[in-house]
Design an enzyme around this catalytic site. Structure first.
Site, PDB file in Angstrom:
ATOM      1  N   HIS A   1      71.992  36.164  -8.275  1.00  0.00           N
ATOM      2  CA  HIS A   1      70.521  36.173  -8.338  1.00  0.00           C
ATOM      3  C   HIS A   1      69.980  36.877  -9.565  1.00  0.00           C
ATOM      4  O   HIS A   1      68.782  36.833  -9.820  1.00  0.00           O
ATOM      5  CB  HIS A   1      69.955  36.837  -7.073  1.00  0.00           C
TER       6      HIS A   1
ATOM      7  N   GLU B   1      66.147  37.727  -6.854  1.00  0.00           N
ATOM      8  CA  GLU B   1      65.936  36.967  -8.092  1.00  0.00           C
ATOM      9  C   GLU B   1      64.565  37.308  -8.689  1.00  0.00           C
ATOM     10  O   GLU B   1      64.419  37.508  -9.898  1.00  0.00           O
ATOM     11  CB  GLU B   1      66.026  35.460  -7.819  1.00  0.00           C
TER      12      GLU B   1
END
Ligand code: SF4
Length: 542
Positions: free
Chosen positions: A308, A360
């Protein structure tokens, strides 16, 4: 793109008692195939065999009018006789329920063992729907284990028990292996409530209390047995293609595997390498250590950054600590980081369309915290106060629902007509393709199941996409999460898997559904994928 229909490669049509890779079993080929047709009349759908009357009474109190409870008789003799009668009878599903001896130290009286298979050492009968029944029993508050059950000819003491433990069995009884084959191709379940354990053997003073606890658990198991029988039936499974692992997830897992191979355990990973409980548990078993923050990594060790991505502040922290790092950030996430830096350097306010708290999003926002703002909804767009409305750009989290993200992007373009968009789509190919495929199967399905973990953004978006397409849809980590009530009256199940969910889980779900009745597996392929990402230099083979 038009969906293609295909018999799913690697998923032959499956029947109760067979694994999906075991090939098709034609009617009449299975064990005891001469058995009668399923009887769906109320009260006759389920037959439960309990060896002794106290067990039968407990089960009867639990299932009420849901099925017929028979006292099948104690020991192999009674079981064989009852099996003969069952082969001549009409019923829909067979359950064997009674008390049993626990073989492992972690079992306590009152725990339930749901058999994945029963054997007498010669003949083994598979119980493929065990995970489904076990999940239902756990949701009812019972303590449940799944695993093999061994049936023995006489009360099992020392050596017989030791042999059963060596064979991986969890419980021992004296009937199941002779009763279960009588189900033939119909669904079969074996539930044993533990009455004695290695610490509380059968002839100990604690045995009576153990027996009473076991009977209480048998009674409590009744409603779940009813739901299990009600869910039995023939079904079609429509597989969404593509599904499961994407190139970024495969690369991230391979990086950790290579490091385990090259450096040996422990291999430290910041955050979950990908958002999936199976992947994380498997790598943990092999020596990966997942940490929340770099402070948990010993000085001088090597740490992997997850798929991520991380913010520059995390990289700088690792540098200060003298940690060596290997970056498993998906290249498509890195692309969004590059865009964020570029827009910020050009003086834009960068609106990141995404979900608060996702790793993320935190990593991307960290690229230019002073120049970026998270927008989750069109209302957030209305609240934006850019220093220069002519200098607004937007980016997206890679795993959003395409239609929802476009709604927010539309609101941005409407309020800031000069808004700059990303150079190419930020929502990645894998997310887009899986959403398109699940939409195609949802249109034909009574129910959609998506394999994936609760913290997997792209898996959750697949569920929402299927729901928006009009199908009831649920996220499941594996077969045990399937609530049997979802399956009642359902003849077509759409099945997909998020980009972080292993393909093997899809096979496990199909195998479990096949434990409830014959399953025909078809695939709807909306597109095919061939993308691969190269590994970072630190783990490339010389
Ligand atoms: S879902 Fe997309 S962005 Fe995420 S790892 Fe897979 S390919 Fe990369």
């Amino acid at each position: 793109m038009t969906a293609q229909s295909a018999g799913a490669e690697g998923f032959p049509q499956v029947r109760p008692g067979t694994e999906p890779d075991a090939g098709a079993v034609a009617p009449g080929e299975g064990p005891d195939a001469a058995g009668a047709q399923p009887d769906t009349r109320p009260g006759r759908r389920l037959v439960v065999c309990a060896p002794l009357w106290p067990e039968a009474r407990a089960v009867r109190a639990g299932i009420g009018d849901g099925g017929e409870v028979r006292v099948s008789g104690y020991g192999p003799g009674g079981a064989r006789k009852q099996a003969g009668r069952l082969r001549r009878d009409a019923f829909g599903a067979l359950a064997v329920a009674g008390t049993g001896g626990g073989l492992t130290d972690d079992l306590t009286p009152g725990d339930l063992v749901v058999a994945t298979e029963v054997t007498d050492g010669t003949t083994t009968t598979a119980c493929p729907s065990a995970a489904l029944l076990a999940g239902e029993l756990r949701r009812a508050g019972l303590t449940v284990r799944t695993g093999p059950v061994v049936s023995v000819e006489r009360l099992a003491g020392g050596r017989a028990r030791a042999r059963a433990v060596d064979a991986g069995a969890l419980a021992v009884d004296m009937e199941s292996a002779w009763l279960a084959p009588a189900a033939g191709e119909r669904p079969v379940a074996v539930v044993r409530a533990i009455s004695d354990t290695p610490q509380r053997p059968l002839r100990s003073p604690a045995a009576l209390a153990g027996g009473l606890r076991a009977l209480r658990s048998l009674r409590a198991a009744g409603p779940a047995l009813n739901r299990w029988a009600a869910a039995a039936g023939q079904r079609r499974v429509l597989l969404a293609g593509p599904r499961s692992f994407c190139a970024g997830v495969e690369r991230a897992i391979e990086i950790v595997e290579k490091l385990l191979e090259q450096q040996g355990p422990p291999v430290y990973v910041r955050k979950q390498i990908v958002h999936n409980t199976h992947v994380v548990a498997d790598l943990e078993r092999r020596g990966a250590v997942f940490v929340d923050e770099l402070g948990e990594v010993p000085d001088g060790a090597c740490v992997v950054f997850s798929a991520h991505g991380v913010s520059p502040a995390v990289r700088a922290d690792a540098g200060r600590r003298g940690l060596s790092t290997v970056d498993a950030t998906c290249p498509l996430v890195s692309k969004v980081h590059v865009e964020a830096r570029r827009f910020a350097a050009e003086g834009y306010l960068v609106a990141l369309i995404g979900h608060a708290g996702h790793e993320e999003v935190e990593g991307t926002l960290g690229e230019a915290p002073e120049a970026m703002a998270l927008v989750e909804t069109a209302e957030d767009v209305a609240r934006l106060r850019p220093p220069d409305p002519a200098k607004v750009a937007y980016l997206m989290q890679t795993t959003l629902a395409v239609d929802e993200a476009e709604e927010v992007a539309g609101a941005l373009r409407e309020r800031f007509p000069a808004a700059r968009a990303p150079g190419s789509d930020d929502i990645c190919y894998a997310t887009t393709n899986r959403q398109q495929a699940v939409r195609a199967v949802a249109a034909e399905s009574d129910l959609v199941l998506v394999a994936g973990s609760a913290n997997s953004s792209n898996s959750v978006r697949l569920v929402e996409t299927a729901q928006r397409a009009g199908a009831p849809a649920h996220l499941i980590d594996g077969p045990a999460d399937i609530e049997l009530g979802w399956l009642a009256g359902v003849s077509t199940v759409g099945l997909s898997a998020g980009a972080s969910a292993p393909p093997a889980v899809v096979g496990e779900i199909i195998a479990a559904l096949a434990g409830l009745g014959p399953v025909e597996v078809n695939e709807r392929v909306t597109t095919t994928e061939s993308i691969r990402f190269s590994l970072p230099k630190e783990v490339r083979s010389p």
